[in-house]
Design an enzyme around this catalytic site. Structure first.
Site, PDB file in Angstrom:
ATOM      1  CE  LYS B  76      -3.990   1.924   2.522  1.00 32.71           C
ATOM      2  NZ  LYS B  76      -4.904   1.723   3.694  1.00 32.71           N
ATOM      3  CB  SER B 151      -8.265   3.584   2.693  1.00 32.25           C
ATOM      4  OG  SER B 151      -7.397   2.947   3.623  1.00 32.25           O
ATOM      5  CB  SER B 175      -8.635   0.697   5.485  1.00 29.62           C
ATOM      6  OG  SER B 175      -9.342   1.901   5.525  1.00 29.62           O
TER       7      SER B 175
END
Lengths: 95, 483
Positions: B76, B151, B175
């Site tokens: 990420k 997210s 997330s």
């Protein structure tokens, strides 16, 4: 607790943000609806409940007071917008 | 080989059936072929990946390999990766080449894993749809008109589309679990403090936690073995023994007591999602588990409490972006105040600015007690609800989200509606508990995940429970047909 346009502008300034004049109304409405959502908390009786800062009630660890960081100024400043002789440059503050 | 799990790839690498260079190249080819449309990567580090793959092959030849050596993963884009752009999905950090390595990515590097690149995400991890990215929305590989969740939407989409063998994600309010659920993959949010936050761009420091996103619970165990552990550089990382998470995967579920919170199965839950969750729980009963109704009386309060605590901590954390030391700086500032205000106003996107304003308001003089302190009191009530429920059951099960993935654009103008969709995930972060999402079926032709919530530090048990389900079902083996 309702908030009006001037209140939003004041809070935005505290956070060093600006809101375009033509967006103030919409922003006020959106932030207002978020505050309305979070105000559901006010109906709950929390008298005597200790605030929880860490879910496992851990406290801040301490370490011996000795220097552990090496000087990495050049490397860390490599991503700065403007530097000179190891200093960060900003617009003139004092005339 | 790109359609195999990490466990399978690891065995193939060990037997010499394939090299890491070949495996890595196959993923790079797929990223080129499919990611233009899905948009799961912000940066693809092709050259570095092939270099790392070559080094991994050498490490293996020398007899120094572990389960992650040579496995191609994606990170990420909020983990700092030295020498590689770390944007956090924001214009603010579009020019930021991290000058140091996060603990998590450093551990994968040390294990000889290959980094394929950095994945797309909601800006500063604020969002549930991955539509708040400076680099454009990510599309759900199962249905490109749907959001992938957020997210960690890029990580979820990349693993789901077989563009990476596994990926890292972070979970502040769901997330990891919610995008894993929406993309039909496995995602684990560990106990708060289990994995170091050092070098993760901070959103809400008392809630943020990194975890693996994979195609099976076994793979999540393999990745967590690399990620977990104490780190002196994160002051909230907990010094707690790290077991071998793969060792107990096959333990029997005989006698396991599953708690079903009555507050999770109400009118707000889509009936097709509920059906899939009920089917999954019935599967567990076949495996020897008992089911019991439990209660989390303050469950609904997680939304207001989270949407005070997270923005408040974010407003403080994001004050470091000042246009002076790193990140975006506006053109021709006329004075210092102008530099601060325009750099921040131009560098941050709408949702980030919204949360900073809410957080600043909640922390401002005269409002602190009514908002931040009140939210922290409610946080204790929510945590204690879980501790009470765990007196009657071993784990809690339920949905990750009220619906399967919603359509792109359908909620992007209504932040409050989007916040409400976080109802089943937020409380786990507030209570600091571990939560696992495993694929459990389809609702409205889009994947649905089962959320399994454990007690503090019960990751091994959760992975065991997830693995047994995956031995009995094949939802986790399904992949979207890409065109």
């Amino acid at each position: 607790m309702a908030i009006d346009a001037s209140g939003i502008k004041k809070v935005a300034h505290l956070a060093r943000l600006s809101i375009d004049d033509n967006a103030v109304e919409a922003t006020t409405a959106t932030i207002g609806s978020i505050l309305e959502l979070v105000d559901r908390m006010q109906a709950v009786d929390t008298q005597g409940v200790e605030p929880l800062a860490h879910p496992l009630d851990a406290i801040q660890r301490l370490r011996p007071d000795i220097v552990t960081e090496e000087n990495q100024r050049e490397q860390l400043q490599s991503c700065a917008p403007a530097v000179e002789e190891g200093l960060f440059l900003v617009p003139r503050v004092i005339e | 080989m790109y359609d195999k799990t990490i466990a399978e790839q690891s065995r193939a690498l060990a037997s010499g059936e394939i090299s890491s260079v070949e495996l890595t190249q196959s993923y790079l080819d797929r990223i080129k072929q499919y990611d233009g449309d899905i948009n799961s990567f912000i940066t693809v580090t092709e050259e570095l990946a092939l270099k790392q793959a070559k080094a991994a092959d050498a490490l293996r030849t020398a007899g120094n390999a572990n389960a992650m050596t040579g496995i191609p993963v994606a990170h990420k884009d909020l983990f700092c990766t030295e020498g590689v752009k770390t944007s956090c999905g924001s214009k603010m950090l579009d020019n930021f080449i991290a000058p140091y390595e996060s603990t998590v990515t450093g551990k994968f590097k040390d294990a000889g894993a290959v980094m394929l690149g950095k994945t797309n995400m909601d800006e500063f991890a604020m969002g549930s749809s991955n539509e708040n990215s400076h680099y454009g929305p990510v599309k759900n590989p199962w249905d490109k008109s749907a959001i992938p969740g957020g997210s960690s939407g890029g990580s979820a989409a990349a693993v789901s589309a077989l563009l990476a063998a596994g990926a890292t994600g972070t979970d502040t309010g769901g997330s990891i679990r919610q995008p894993a659920s929406h993309c039909g993959i496995t995602g684990l949010k560990p106990t708060y403090g289990r994995v170091s936050r050092y070098g993760m761009v901070a959103y809400a420091s008392s809630l943020d936690q990194a975890g693996p996103m994979t195609r099976s619970a076994e793979d999540a165990a393999i990745m967590l073995n690399t990620m977990a552990g104490f780190d002196t550089r994160d002051s909230t990382c907990l010094n707690h023994e790290v077991p071998d998470y793969t060792a107990s995967l096959n333990d029997s579920l005989e006698g396991l007591t599953i708690g079903l919170p009555k507050e999770y199965f109400t009118a707000g839950l889509d009936s097709e999602v509920e059906q899939q969750i009920r089917n999954a729980i019935a599967e567990y009963e076949k495996l020897g588990a008992k089911v019991k109704e439990v209660s989390l009386p303050n469950a609904e309060l997680c939304i207001p409490a989270y949407y005070v605590i997270a923005p408040a901590e974010a407003s403080s954390n994001l004050s470091r972006f000042d246009g002076v030391r790193f990140g975006y700086r506006c053109e021709d500032p006329k004075d210092l105040m102008d530099l601060y205000i325009r750099s921040r106003s131009e560098g941050f996107g709408e949702e980030v600015k919204r949360r900073i304003i809410v957080g600043t308001y909640a922390l401002s003089a005269g409002y602190y007690d009514a908002y931040y302190r009140k939210a922290q009191q409610i946080r204790r009530l929510i945590r204690d609800d879980f501790l009470n429920a765990f007196k009657e059951c071993d784990v809690i099960m339920g949905p990750n989200a009220p619906t399967s993935a919603f359509d792109l654009g359908s909620m992007s103008n209504d932040p409050v509606a989007m916040y409400l969709s976080d109802i089943y995930t937020l409380s786990v972060n507030l209570a600091g508990l571990p939560g696992l999402s495993v694929p459990a079926g389809m609702a409205n032709n889009r994947p649905v995940g089962l959320q399994i919530i454990g007690q503090h530090f019960d990751e091994a048990r959760l992975l065991n429970i997830g693995h047994c389900f995956q031995q009995a079902t094949d939802w986790h083996q399904k992949s979207p047909a890409l065109v």
